[in-house]
Design a protein around this motif. Structure first.
Motif, PDB file in Angstrom:
ATOM      1  N   LEU A  56       1.663  -6.863  -4.686  1.00 35.09           N
ATOM      2  CA  LEU A  56       1.123  -5.559  -4.435  1.00 35.09           C
ATOM      3  C   LEU A  56      -0.198  -5.133  -4.789  1.00 35.09           C
ATOM      4  CD1 LEU A  56       2.352  -2.902  -4.589  1.00 35.09           C
ATOM      5  CD2 LEU A  56       2.845  -2.958  -7.002  1.00 35.09           C
ATOM      6  N   ALA A  57      -0.927  -5.734  -5.611  1.00 36.55           N
ATOM      7  CA  ALA A  57      -2.311  -5.416  -5.537  1.00 36.55           C
ATOM      8  C   ALA A  57      -3.102  -6.009  -4.502  1.00 36.55           C
ATOM      9  CB  ALA A  57      -2.907  -6.103  -6.915  1.00 36.55           C
ATOM     10  N   LEU A  58      -2.874  -7.083  -3.846  1.00 36.50           N
ATOM     11  CA  LEU A  58      -3.452  -7.600  -2.654  1.00 36.50           C
ATOM     12  C   LEU A  58      -3.302  -6.614  -1.400  1.00 36.50           C
ATOM     13  CD1 LEU A  58      -4.738  -9.745  -1.041  1.00 36.50           C
ATOM     14  CD2 LEU A  58      -2.569 -10.822  -0.878  1.00 36.50           C
ATOM     15  N   ALA A  59      -1.938  -5.990  -1.445  1.00 35.73           N
ATOM     16  CA  ALA A  59      -1.561  -5.268  -0.244  1.00 35.73           C
ATOM     17  C   ALA A  59      -2.364  -3.820  -0.653  1.00 35.73           C
ATOM     18  CB  ALA A  59      -0.294  -5.203  -0.201  1.00 35.73           C
ATOM     19  N   GLU A  60      -2.047  -3.527  -1.866  1.00 33.18           N
ATOM     20  CA  GLU A  60      -2.640  -1.965  -2.079  1.00 33.18           C
ATOM     21  C   GLU A  60      -4.269  -1.821  -1.763  1.00 33.18           C
ATOM     22  OE1 GLU A  60      -2.159   1.121  -5.425  1.00 33.18           O
ATOM     23  OE2 GLU A  60      -2.802  -0.707  -6.079  1.00 33.18           O
ATOM     24  N   LEU A  67      -2.279  -5.003   8.814  1.00 33.41           N
ATOM     25  CA  LEU A  67      -1.785  -3.748   8.503  1.00 33.41           C
ATOM     26  C   LEU A  67      -0.689  -3.299   9.681  1.00 33.41           C
ATOM     27  CD1 LEU A  67      -1.662  -1.063   7.179  1.00 33.41           C
ATOM     28  CD2 LEU A  67      -3.796  -0.562   8.701  1.00 33.41           C
ATOM     29  N   ARG A  68       0.449  -3.018   9.329  1.00 36.34           N
ATOM     30  CA  ARG A  68       1.346  -2.378  10.480  1.00 36.34           C
ATOM     31  C   ARG A  68       1.838  -0.930  10.167  1.00 36.34           C
ATOM     32  NH1 ARG A  68       3.923  -6.031  13.743  1.00 36.34           N
ATOM     33  NH2 ARG A  68       3.239  -8.162  13.316  1.00 36.34           N
ATOM     34  N   ALA A  69       1.285  -0.048  11.106  1.00 37.04           N
ATOM     35  CA  ALA A  69       1.605   1.146  10.682  1.00 37.04           C
ATOM     36  C   ALA A  69       2.422   2.009  11.746  1.00 37.04           C
ATOM     37  CB  ALA A  69       0.298   2.026  10.785  1.00 37.04           C
ATOM     38  N   ASP A  70       3.561   2.607  11.059  1.00 32.08           N
ATOM     39  CA  ASP A  70       4.304   3.470  11.983  1.00 32.08           C
ATOM     40  C   ASP A  70       4.030   4.709  12.195  1.00 32.08           C
ATOM     41  OD1 ASP A  70       6.783   2.511  13.200  1.00 32.08           O
ATOM     42  OD2 ASP A  70       8.098   2.584  11.640  1.00 32.08           O
ATOM     43  N   THR A  71       3.621   5.491  11.166  1.00 29.12           N
ATOM     44  CA  THR A  71       3.131   6.620  10.855  1.00 29.12           C
ATOM     45  C   THR A  71       2.105   6.893   9.970  1.00 29.12           C
ATOM     46  OG1 THR A  71       4.678   7.335   9.213  1.00 29.12           O
ATOM     47  CG2 THR A  71       5.553   7.697  11.547  1.00 29.12           C
ATOM     48  N   HIS A 131       2.747   2.883   5.639  1.00 25.92           N
ATOM     49  CA  HIS A 131       2.043   1.634   6.131  1.00 25.92           C
ATOM     50  C   HIS A 131       2.792   0.280   5.777  1.00 25.92           C
ATOM     51  CE1 HIS A 131      -1.019   4.278   7.882  1.00 25.92           C
ATOM     52  NE2 HIS A 131      -1.732   4.280   6.907  1.00 25.92           N
ATOM     53  N   VAL A 132       2.716  -0.564   6.333  1.00 19.44           N
ATOM     54  CA  VAL A 132       3.419  -1.903   5.947  1.00 19.44           C
ATOM     55  C   VAL A 132       2.187  -2.772   5.839  1.00 19.44           C
ATOM     56  CG1 VAL A 132       4.964  -3.727   6.525  1.00 19.44           C
ATOM     57  CG2 VAL A 132       5.585  -1.177   6.772  1.00 19.44           C
ATOM     58  N   ILE A 133       2.201  -3.629   4.737  1.00 20.28           N
ATOM     59  CA  ILE A 133       1.106  -4.785   4.849  1.00 20.28           C
ATOM     60  C   ILE A 133       1.936  -6.099   4.848  1.00 20.28           C
ATOM     61  CG2 ILE A 133      -0.974  -5.910   3.530  1.00 20.28           C
ATOM     62  CD1 ILE A 133      -1.607  -2.976   4.472  1.00 20.28           C
ATOM     63  N   GLU A 134       1.779  -6.960   5.821  1.00 22.51           N
ATOM     64  CA  GLU A 134       2.418  -8.242   5.917  1.00 22.51           C
ATOM     65  C   GLU A 134       1.430  -9.236   5.410  1.00 22.51           C
ATOM     66  OE1 GLU A 134       4.082 -10.554   9.987  1.00 22.51           O
ATOM     67  OE2 GLU A 134       2.790  -8.805  10.327  1.00 22.51           O
ATOM     68  N   ILE A 135       1.856  -9.957   4.746  1.00 23.74           N
ATOM     69  CA  ILE A 135       1.051 -11.195   4.178  1.00 23.74           C
ATOM     70  C   ILE A 135       1.750 -12.196   4.352  1.00 23.74           C
ATOM     71  CG2 ILE A 135       0.234 -12.082   2.026  1.00 23.74           C
ATOM     72  CD1 ILE A 135       0.335  -9.345   0.534  1.00 23.74           C
TER      73      ILE A 135
END
Length: 181
Positions: free
Chosen positions: A121-125, A155-159, A163-167
């Motif tokens: 979570l911290a890595l993505a944030e 980073l994968r963004a829909d809107t 935001h979605v972070i794929e690890i």
């Protein structure tokens, strides 16, 4: 129990040194899965955050998943607080931009020898665009990461509001998917 997924709905962030109460309830068991509800309330009993977590029971001696018989479970199952829970699986938006990767450090490792759940979570944030605000986080854990592993982030963004972070680890296998909305 190994965490499979968690959804955290944030009503408000408590301030530093504010008195809070954290309550974890085991609310259901199904085969190898355990379902927990975690609430954080302030000193006046007002909800700060509500989380729904799903974990898989694992037999460390046998090195495999373990089914739990609810009748033999030594903990009392409790009623969960009301919460809109989204599916455990997070859909990956098509739009993708590479982000700075990360090498798993010794301080990231939990007593089971793999990266702590909170570190994903911290890595993505840390890789969210500046100024992006959110009040819901979902994490889908897919594969364990170990000390020294090189993780790639996308980073994968829909809107503008999601935001979605794929690890991903070696061979581009997903280790975790984190959605902020």
């Amino acid at each position: 129990i190994f965490l499979c997924s968690i959804q955290i709905d944030i009503e408000r962030m408590p301030s530093v040194q504010e008195e809070i109460e954290v309550c974890v309830r085991i609310c259901d068991l199904k085969s190898i899965l355990g379902f927990r509800r975690i609430t954080i309330t302030d000193g006046n009993g007002r909800l700060c955050a509500n989380a729904s977590a799903v974990g898989a029971f694992y037999d460390m001696k046998e090195n495999r998943s373990a089914k739990i018989n609810p009748d033999e479970f030594r903990y009392f199952l409790e009623q969960a607080e009301e919460m809109e829970t989204l599916p455990r699986k997070i859909r990956l938006p098509v739009n993708a931009s590479p982000l700075t990767g990360y090498v798993v450090q010794k301080s990231d490792i939990d007593p089971n020898g793999h990266m702590q759940s909170a570190r994903y979570l911290a890595l993505a944030e840390d890789r969210l665009p500046a100024g992006f605000a959110y009040n819901r986080v979902r994490v889908e854990f897919k594969q364990q990461s170990f000390c020294g592993d090189s993780l790639g982030c996308m980073l994968r963004a829909d809107t503008d509001s999601c935001h979605v972070i794929e690890i991903s680890g070696a061979s581009s296998k997903h280790t975790a998917v984190v959605e902020f909305s």
